[in-house]
Design a protein around this motif. Structure first.
Motif, PDB file in Angstrom:
ATOM      1  N   MET A  17       0.906  -1.148  -0.062  1.00  0.00           N
ATOM      2  CA  MET A  17      -0.054  -0.198  -0.312  1.00  0.00           C
ATOM      3  C   MET A  17       0.981   1.434  -0.206  1.00  0.00           C
ATOM      4  N   GLU A  18       1.736   1.636   0.869  1.00  0.00           N
ATOM      5  CA  GLU A  18       2.476   2.773   1.401  1.00  0.00           C
ATOM      6  C   GLU A  18       3.496   2.841  -0.243  1.00  0.00           C
ATOM      7  N   LEU A  19       4.260   2.083  -1.050  1.00  0.00           N
ATOM      8  CA  LEU A  19       5.448   1.361  -2.452  1.00  0.00           C
ATOM      9  C   LEU A  19       4.033   1.596  -3.517  1.00  0.00           C
ATOM     10  N   PHE A  20       2.716   0.936  -3.884  1.00  0.00           N
ATOM     11  CA  PHE A  20       1.421   2.176  -4.260  1.00  0.00           C
ATOM     12  C   PHE A  20       1.264   3.265  -4.056  1.00  0.00           C
ATOM     13  N   TRP A  21       1.165   3.950  -2.801  1.00  0.00           N
ATOM     14  CA  TRP A  21       0.669   5.530  -2.962  1.00  0.00           C
ATOM     15  C   TRP A  21       2.325   6.119  -3.195  1.00  0.00           C
ATOM     16  N   THR A  22       2.914   5.629  -2.741  1.00  0.00           N
ATOM     17  CA  THR A  22       4.343   7.017  -3.331  1.00  0.00           C
ATOM     18  C   THR A  22       4.293   6.784  -4.854  1.00  0.00           C
ATOM     19  N   ARG A  23       4.289   5.777  -5.386  1.00  0.00           N
ATOM     20  CA  ARG A  23       4.548   6.008  -7.059  1.00  0.00           C
ATOM     21  C   ARG A  23       3.701   6.001  -7.717  1.00  0.00           C
ATOM     22  N   GLY A  24       2.223   4.854  -7.489  1.00  0.00           N
ATOM     23  CA  GLY A  24       0.523   4.675  -8.114  1.00  0.00           C
ATOM     24  C   GLY A  24       1.530   3.024  -8.814  1.00  0.00           C
ATOM     25  N   TYR A  25       0.036   3.158  -9.136  1.00  0.00           N
ATOM     26  CA  TYR A  25       0.048   1.646  -9.732  1.00  0.00           C
ATOM     27  C   TYR A  25       0.873   1.634 -10.953  1.00  0.00           C
ATOM     28  N   GLU A  26       1.041   2.667 -12.621  1.00  0.00           N
ATOM     29  CA  GLU A  26       1.682   2.351 -12.948  1.00  0.00           C
ATOM     30  C   GLU A  26       2.918   1.830 -12.619  1.00  0.00           C
ATOM     31  N   ALA A  27       3.057   3.627 -12.258  1.00  0.00           N
ATOM     32  CA  ALA A  27       5.194   3.262 -11.513  1.00  0.00           C
ATOM     33  C   ALA A  27       5.428   2.208 -11.098  1.00  0.00           C
ATOM     34  N   ASN A  98       4.559  13.650   2.516  1.00  0.00           N
ATOM     35  CA  ASN A  98       5.864  12.717   1.742  1.00  0.00           C
ATOM     36  C   ASN A  98       5.647  13.162   0.021  1.00  0.00           C
ATOM     37  N   ASP A  99       5.929  14.281  -0.065  1.00  0.00           N
ATOM     38  CA  ASP A  99       6.643  15.387  -1.154  1.00  0.00           C
ATOM     39  C   ASP A  99       4.815  15.726  -1.853  1.00  0.00           C
ATOM     40  N   GLY A 100       3.303  15.100  -0.567  1.00  0.00           N
ATOM     41  CA  GLY A 100       2.369  15.581  -1.693  1.00  0.00           C
ATOM     42  C   GLY A 100       1.785  14.388  -2.058  1.00  0.00           C
ATOM     43  N   ARG A 101       1.804  12.986  -1.804  1.00  0.00           N
ATOM     44  CA  ARG A 101       2.117  11.818  -2.107  1.00  0.00           C
ATOM     45  C   ARG A 101      -0.292  11.797  -2.608  1.00  0.00           C
ATOM     46  N   VAL A 169      -7.091  16.060  -4.784  1.00  0.00           N
ATOM     47  CA  VAL A 169      -6.514  16.572  -6.179  1.00  0.00           C
ATOM     48  C   VAL A 169      -5.388  17.806  -6.223  1.00  0.00           C
ATOM     49  N   SER A 170      -6.670  18.507  -5.424  1.00  0.00           N
ATOM     50  CA  SER A 170      -5.164  20.023  -5.557  1.00  0.00           C
ATOM     51  C   SER A 170      -4.082  19.942  -4.298  1.00  0.00           C
ATOM     52  N   SER A 171      -4.638  19.057  -3.455  1.00  0.00           N
ATOM     53  CA  SER A 171      -2.908  18.862  -2.197  1.00  0.00           C
ATOM     54  C   SER A 171      -2.291  17.771  -3.204  1.00  0.00           C
ATOM     55  N   LYS A 172      -2.270  17.923  -4.440  1.00  0.00           N
ATOM     56  CA  LYS A 172      -1.351  17.081  -5.513  1.00  0.00           C
ATOM     57  C   LYS A 172      -0.294  17.891  -6.457  1.00  0.00           C
ATOM     58  N   ILE A 173      -1.518  19.236  -6.504  1.00  0.00           N
ATOM     59  CA  ILE A 173      -1.043  19.880  -6.875  1.00  0.00           C
ATOM     60  C   ILE A 173      -0.431  21.529  -6.362  1.00  0.00           C
ATOM     61  N   THR A 174      -0.984  21.490  -5.109  1.00  0.00           N
ATOM     62  CA  THR A 174      -0.193  22.056  -4.457  1.00  0.00           C
ATOM     63  C   THR A 174      -0.228  21.394  -2.825  1.00  0.00           C
ATOM     64  N   PRO A 175       1.249  21.532  -2.375  1.00  0.00           N
ATOM     65  CA  PRO A 175       0.975  20.805  -1.038  1.00  0.00           C
ATOM     66  C   PRO A 175       1.586  21.264   0.011  1.00  0.00           C
ATOM     67  N   ASP A 176       0.608  21.932   0.037  1.00  0.00           N
ATOM     68  CA  ASP A 176       0.813  22.983   0.895  1.00  0.00           C
ATOM     69  C   ASP A 176      -0.198  23.145   1.785  1.00  0.00           C
ATOM     70  N   ALA A 177      -0.213  22.096   2.789  1.00  0.00           N
ATOM     71  CA  ALA A 177      -1.596  22.278   3.868  1.00  0.00           C
ATOM     72  C   ALA A 177      -1.879  23.885   4.285  1.00  0.00           C
ATOM     73  N   ARG A 178      -0.777  24.412   4.999  1.00  0.00           N
ATOM     74  CA  ARG A 178      -1.374  26.141   5.157  1.00  0.00           C
ATOM     75  C   ARG A 178      -2.564  27.013   4.095  1.00  0.00           C
ATOM     76  N   SER A 179      -2.048  26.340   2.750  1.00  0.00           N
ATOM     77  CA  SER A 179      -3.068  27.146   1.613  1.00  0.00           C
ATOM     78  C   SER A 179      -4.253  26.257   1.042  1.00  0.00           C
ATOM     79  N   LEU A 180      -4.534  25.420   1.893  1.00  0.00           N
ATOM     80  CA  LEU A 180      -5.569  24.536   1.920  1.00  0.00           C
ATOM     81  C   LEU A 180      -6.444  24.590   2.952  1.00  0.00           C
TER      82      LEU A 180
END
Length: 192
Positions: A17-27, A98-101, A169-180
């Motif tokens: 789960m952690e690996l898929f979450w970090t990389r995605g299925y395809e990667a 984790n860099d906006g996973r 989805v926006s958190s992937k674009i802007t991984p900044d909790a303070r702005s969200l």
């Protein structure tokens, strides 16, 4: 004579789960999975059928651990506004780590749909469970006069889930909790 499985499948699913979450299925390749899990390819196939089977198990693990914990905290919250605020801000925090996973379920939808019916079912079940809990929490809060009863609880719950999905989805674009987080505050205004 069949060999007994020599690894903890629950731990393997959690690590996958952690690996898929970090990389995605395809990667994530089968080789990546076997190396990360410390198991052989034959063991992976024997336990999960294939990469898709392990992915579905990982999504299910996400649903029964992290997603379920979020729902429990919502059900246990005394103040509905505070509980929903905590739910939204906690989801934001997890998404930007984790860099906006992001969120594993939302990532799965963005990556695997519309072609993967199994992923659609799993995520739909997660969202339906969330919606049902939200409806009950909102209905109870409306009956107690804690929040305005001007909107149907089903519609408010559906709105909050749709909002959260977009926020994730926006958190992937802007991984900044303070702005969200201010957006979560704005969404809470629907409660009156």
């Amino acid at each position: 004579m069949a060999r007994t499985r020599e690894f903890d499948t629950e731990a393997a699913v959690s690590r996958a789960m952690e690996l898929f979450w970090t990389r995605g299925y395809e990667a994530t390749s089968v080789r990546d999975l076997t190396q990360h899990l410390g198991i052989g390819q034959g063991s992976l196939y024997a336990a999960f059928g294939d990469k898709d089977g392990l992915y579905r198990a990982a999504l299910e693990h996400y649903r029964t651990t992290l997603a379920a914990a979020a729902l429990r905290s919502l059900e246990e919250g005394a103040d509905v506004r505070a509980a929903i605020r905590a739910l939204l801000t906690e989801r934001i925090r997890i998404a930007v780590e984790n860099d906006g996973r992001g969120c594993l379920a939302v990532n799965a939808v963005c990556e695997r749909l519309p072609r993967d019916a199994a992923t659609r079912r799993t995520v739909r079940e997660m969202q339906e469970a969330s919606r049902e809990v939200l409806v009950e929490v909102l209905r109870t809060a409306m009956e107690r006069g804690e929040i305005a009863a001007r909107h149907d609880p089903d519609a408010v719950a559906a709105f909050l889930i749709t909002f959260l999905n977009g926020l994730l989805v926006s958190s992937k674009i802007t991984p900044d909790a303070r702005s969200l987080e201010p957006l979560a505050e704005l969404a809470l205004t629907v409660l009156g």
